[in-house]
Write a protein that holds these residues in place. Structure first.
Motif, mmCIF file in Angstrom:
data_model
loop_
_atom_site.group_PDB
_atom_site.id
_atom_site.type_symbol
_atom_site.label_atom_id
_atom_site.label_comp_id
_atom_site.label_asym_id
_atom_site.label_seq_id
_atom_site.Cartn_x
_atom_site.Cartn_y
_atom_site.Cartn_z
ATOM 1 N N PRO A 1 0.838 -1.195 0.000
ATOM 2 C CA PRO A 1 0.000 0.000 0.000
ATOM 3 C C PRO A 1 0.885 1.263 0.000
ATOM 4 O O PRO A 1 1.967 1.221 0.570
ATOM 5 N N PRO A 2 0.496 2.334 -0.604
ATOM 6 C CA PRO A 2 -0.771 2.546 -1.291
ATOM 7 C C PRO A 2 -0.707 2.200 -2.780
ATOM 8 O O PRO A 2 -1.731 2.191 -3.446
ATOM 9 N N VAL A 3 0.487 1.914 -3.311
ATOM 10 C CA VAL A 3 0.650 1.605 -4.731
ATOM 11 C C VAL A 3 1.521 0.360 -4.848
ATOM 12 O O VAL A 3 2.666 0.356 -4.390
ATOM 13 N N LEU B 1 -8.586 6.617 -7.811
ATOM 14 C CA LEU B 1 -7.802 5.962 -6.769
ATOM 15 C C LEU B 1 -6.348 6.435 -6.839
ATOM 16 O O LEU B 1 -5.951 7.088 -7.808
ATOM 17 N N PRO B 2 -5.535 6.110 -5.848
ATOM 18 C CA PRO B 2 -4.146 6.583 -5.840
ATOM 19 C C PRO B 2 -3.338 6.235 -7.089
ATOM 20 O O PRO B 2 -2.383 6.938 -7.420
ATOM 21 N N THR B 3 -3.706 5.166 -7.799
ATOM 22 C CA THR B 3 -2.954 4.793 -9.005
ATOM 23 C C THR B 3 -3.569 5.336 -10.292
ATOM 24 O O THR B 3 -3.039 5.099 -11.374
ATOM 25 N N GLY B 4 -4.664 6.076 -10.187
ATOM 26 C CA GLY B 4 -5.367 6.563 -11.368
ATOM 27 C C GLY B 4 -4.524 7.433 -12.284
ATOM 28 O O GLY B 4 -4.628 7.354 -13.508
ATOM 29 N N GLY B 5 -3.693 8.269 -11.717
ATOM 30 C CA GLY B 5 -2.841 9.132 -12.533
ATOM 31 C C GLY B 5 -1.858 8.338 -13.371
ATOM 32 O O GLY B 5 -1.581 8.688 -14.528
ATOM 33 N N PHE B 6 -1.330 7.277 -12.793
ATOM 34 C CA PHE B 6 -0.416 6.417 -13.553
ATOM 35 C C PHE B 6 -1.143 5.829 -14.766
ATOM 36 O O PHE B 6 -0.631 5.851 -15.876
ATOM 37 N N LEU B 7 -2.350 5.311 -14.514
ATOM 38 C CA LEU B 7 -3.129 4.707 -15.604
ATOM 39 C C LEU B 7 -3.369 5.715 -16.728
ATOM 40 O O LEU B 7 -3.176 5.398 -17.904
ATOM 41 N N THR C 1 -5.418 11.343 -2.575
ATOM 42 C CA THR C 1 -5.089 11.157 -1.157
ATOM 43 C C THR C 1 -4.969 12.447 -0.356
ATOM 44 O O THR C 1 -4.786 12.389 0.861
ATOM 45 N N ASN C 2 -5.039 13.587 -1.022
ATOM 46 C CA ASN C 2 -4.901 14.889 -0.364
ATOM 47 C C ASN C 2 -3.556 15.070 0.333
ATOM 48 O O ASN C 2 -3.462 15.810 1.311
ATOM 49 N N GLN C 3 -2.535 14.389 -0.152
ATOM 50 C CA GLN C 3 -1.195 14.592 0.402
ATOM 51 C C GLN C 3 -0.532 15.767 -0.311
ATOM 52 O O GLN C 3 -0.967 16.185 -1.386
ATOM 53 N N THR C 4 0.541 16.274 0.277
ATOM 54 C CA THR C 4 1.278 17.361 -0.360
ATOM 55 C C THR C 4 2.220 16.783 -1.417
ATOM 56 O O THR C 4 2.498 15.573 -1.426
ATOM 57 N N TYR D 1 9.982 3.476 -5.205
ATOM 58 C CA TYR D 1 9.490 3.144 -6.542
ATOM 59 C C TYR D 1 10.445 3.625 -7.631
ATOM 60 O O TYR D 1 10.554 2.999 -8.681
ATOM 61 N N TYR D 2 11.125 4.740 -7.390
ATOM 62 C CA TYR D 2 12.046 5.262 -8.399
ATOM 63 C C TYR D 2 13.133 4.239 -8.716
ATOM 64 O O TYR D 2 13.456 3.998 -9.871
ATOM 65 N N GLY D 3 13.707 3.649 -7.682
ATOM 66 C CA GLY D 3 14.755 2.643 -7.892
ATOM 67 C C GLY D 3 14.228 1.428 -8.638
ATOM 68 O O GLY D 3 14.880 0.906 -9.550
ATOM 69 N N PHE D 4 13.046 0.974 -8.261
ATOM 70 C CA PHE D 4 12.439 -0.170 -8.931
ATOM 71 C C PHE D 4 12.174 0.157 -10.400
ATOM 72 O O PHE D 4 12.392 -0.674 -11.278
ATOM 73 N N ASP D 5 11.733 1.379 -10.670
ATOM 74 C CA ASP D 5 11.483 1.765 -12.061
ATOM 75 C C ASP D 5 12.776 1.882 -12.860
ATOM 76 O O ASP D 5 12.789 1.602 -14.059
#
Length: 175
Positions: free
Chosen positions: A27-29, A79-85, A132-135, A146-150
């Motif tokens: 979570p969350p992605v 959802l939190p992954t919507g932007g990626f999609l 998620t309303n995060q900054t 995730y950056y390293g994994f990508d």
């Protein structure tokens, strides 16, 4: 549009589905191989076909087939992954359009970093923030692992692309 072209577009859409289910649920992605497949599609297909292949995947998910990490349905974009999609078709299109025609490594890697990391995270983080309303800073920090994994996925995708004979790539791209 030829039958062969439809089959190629559909096959790559199916490969995105498979890459979605190869995941480490965190979570969350979740960590998935989607980005790697989107990059490969951009490298292997013509721009319009790359865009269509990813769009077919999204449309299948939007009509309710559970092909996203979150399942299926239009609600996935909120959802939190919507932007990626939403960013994936543009990433595949950009890579396909701007990559070198001769597998020129410096140019290809620059294009992959701009689109495969830059554009993926531009769309992804904006969508994540809206869901998620995060900054921005919280989201940037959250995605550090995730950056390293990508980066690893980029390397794998490009090595696979380099290992595919030019003749086979030309056959895939033919109408």
């Amino acid at each position: 549009m030829t039958l062969k072209r439809l089959i190629v577009i559909s096959t790559f859409a199916a490969l995105i589905v498979i890459s979605t289910f190869i995941q480490i649920p965190v979570p969350p992605v979740s960590f998935t191989l989607q980005t790697m497949m989107i990059i490969l599609i951009g490298l292997l297909l013509r721009p319009v076909d790359a865009f269509l292949s990813v769009t077919v995947y999204l449309l299948i998910g939007f009509i309710g087939v559970p092909v996203f990490t979150s399942g299926g349905g239009m609600g996935a974009v909120f959802l939190p992954t919507g932007g990626f999609l939403l960013g994936f078709p543009w990433v595949a299109l950009g890579i396909s359009f701007f990559k070198s025609k001769t597998k020129f490594i410096p140019r290809d890697l620059l294009v992959i970093f701009i689109f495969g990391l830059g554009m993926v995270y531009l769309f992804g983080i904006i969508g994540f923030i809206l869901a998620t309303n995060q900054t921005m800073m919280q989201a940037l920090i959250l995605f550090i692992p995730y950056y390293g994994f990508d980066l690893i996925k980029i390397a794998i995708a490009y090595v696979v692309y380099l290992s595919i004979p030019k003749e086979l790539i030309q056959r895939i791209r033919m109408n």
